[in-house]
Scaffold this motif. Structure first.
Motif, PDB file in Angstrom:
ATOM      1  N   LEU A  24       0.721  -1.172   0.042  1.00  0.00           N
ATOM      2  CA  LEU A  24      -0.095   0.117   0.009  1.00  0.00           C
ATOM      3  C   LEU A  24       0.769   1.183   0.148  1.00  0.00           C
ATOM      4  N   VAL A  25       1.850   1.334   0.870  1.00  0.00           N
ATOM      5  CA  VAL A  25       2.786   2.496   0.867  1.00  0.00           C
ATOM      6  C   VAL A  25       3.419   2.774  -0.336  1.00  0.00           C
ATOM      7  N   ALA A  26       4.056   1.525  -0.944  1.00  0.00           N
ATOM      8  CA  ALA A  26       4.871   1.469  -2.310  1.00  0.00           C
ATOM      9  C   ALA A  26       3.877   2.116  -3.287  1.00  0.00           C
ATOM     10  N   GLY A  27       2.526   1.584  -3.182  1.00  0.00           N
ATOM     11  CA  GLY A  27       1.547   2.245  -4.309  1.00  0.00           C
ATOM     12  C   GLY A  27       1.487   3.546  -4.161  1.00  0.00           C
ATOM     13  N   GLY A  28       1.304   4.067  -2.826  1.00  0.00           N
ATOM     14  CA  GLY A  28       0.928   5.320  -2.666  1.00  0.00           C
ATOM     15  C   GLY A  28       2.046   6.347  -3.232  1.00  0.00           C
ATOM     16  N   VAL A  29       3.392   5.841  -2.836  1.00  0.00           N
ATOM     17  CA  VAL A  29       4.422   6.705  -3.336  1.00  0.00           C
ATOM     18  C   VAL A  29       4.542   6.651  -4.471  1.00  0.00           C
ATOM     19  N   LEU A  30       4.344   5.573  -5.329  1.00  0.00           N
ATOM     20  CA  LEU A  30       4.480   5.753  -6.609  1.00  0.00           C
ATOM     21  C   LEU A  30       3.401   6.493  -7.453  1.00  0.00           C
ATOM     22  N   GLY A  31       2.059   6.509  -6.770  1.00  0.00           N
ATOM     23  CA  GLY A  31       1.167   7.290  -7.352  1.00  0.00           C
ATOM     24  C   GLY A  31       1.552   8.701  -7.136  1.00  0.00           C
ATOM     25  N   TRP A  32       2.137   9.157  -6.092  1.00  0.00           N
ATOM     26  CA  TRP A  32       2.347  10.625  -5.770  1.00  0.00           C
ATOM     27  C   TRP A  32       3.312  10.927  -6.618  1.00  0.00           C
ATOM     28  N   LEU A  33       4.415  10.173  -6.880  1.00  0.00           N
ATOM     29  CA  LEU A  33       5.532  10.411  -7.792  1.00  0.00           C
ATOM     30  C   LEU A  33       5.219  10.616  -9.251  1.00  0.00           C
ATOM     31  N   LEU A  34       4.255   9.760  -9.616  1.00  0.00           N
ATOM     32  CA  LEU A  34       3.663   9.877 -10.989  1.00  0.00           C
ATOM     33  C   LEU A  34       2.640  10.906 -11.256  1.00  0.00           C
TER      34      LEU A  34
END
Length: 81
Positions: free
Chosen positions: A65-75
């Motif tokens: 969940l955290v990795a997905g959130g960080v990736l979404g924020w970066l994109l």
């Protein structure tokens, strides 16, 4: 009919009880994610390419969940440029 403009091109944001619906949606998703994490407390084996780790499932789900959130924020930041 003539449309009267106030000069701003910003769309109106909807609110519920003075709280933006975006924040309400984020809150609902966070509550459901936490509920899902606590419903999955069993230990599991997580196999990487070279090694295997035994950990509670909720930790693996939280990390995902955290990795997905960080990736979404970066994109999102990249798209805004």
């Amino acid at each position: 009919m003539t449309k009267i403009s106030d000069g701003s091109s910003r769309p109106q944001r909807s609110e519920i009880g003075g709280i933006p619906t975006r924040y309400i949606g984020i809150g609902v998703i966070v509550v459901l994610a936490v509920w899902f994490l606590f419903a999955n407390l069993d230990k599991v084996e997580i196999q990487f390419w070279v090694f295997t780790v035994t950990a509670p499932l909720w930790i693996a789900l939280l990390a995902t969940l955290v990795a997905g959130g960080v990736l979404g924020w970066l994109l999102k930041g990249r798209r805004a440029r």
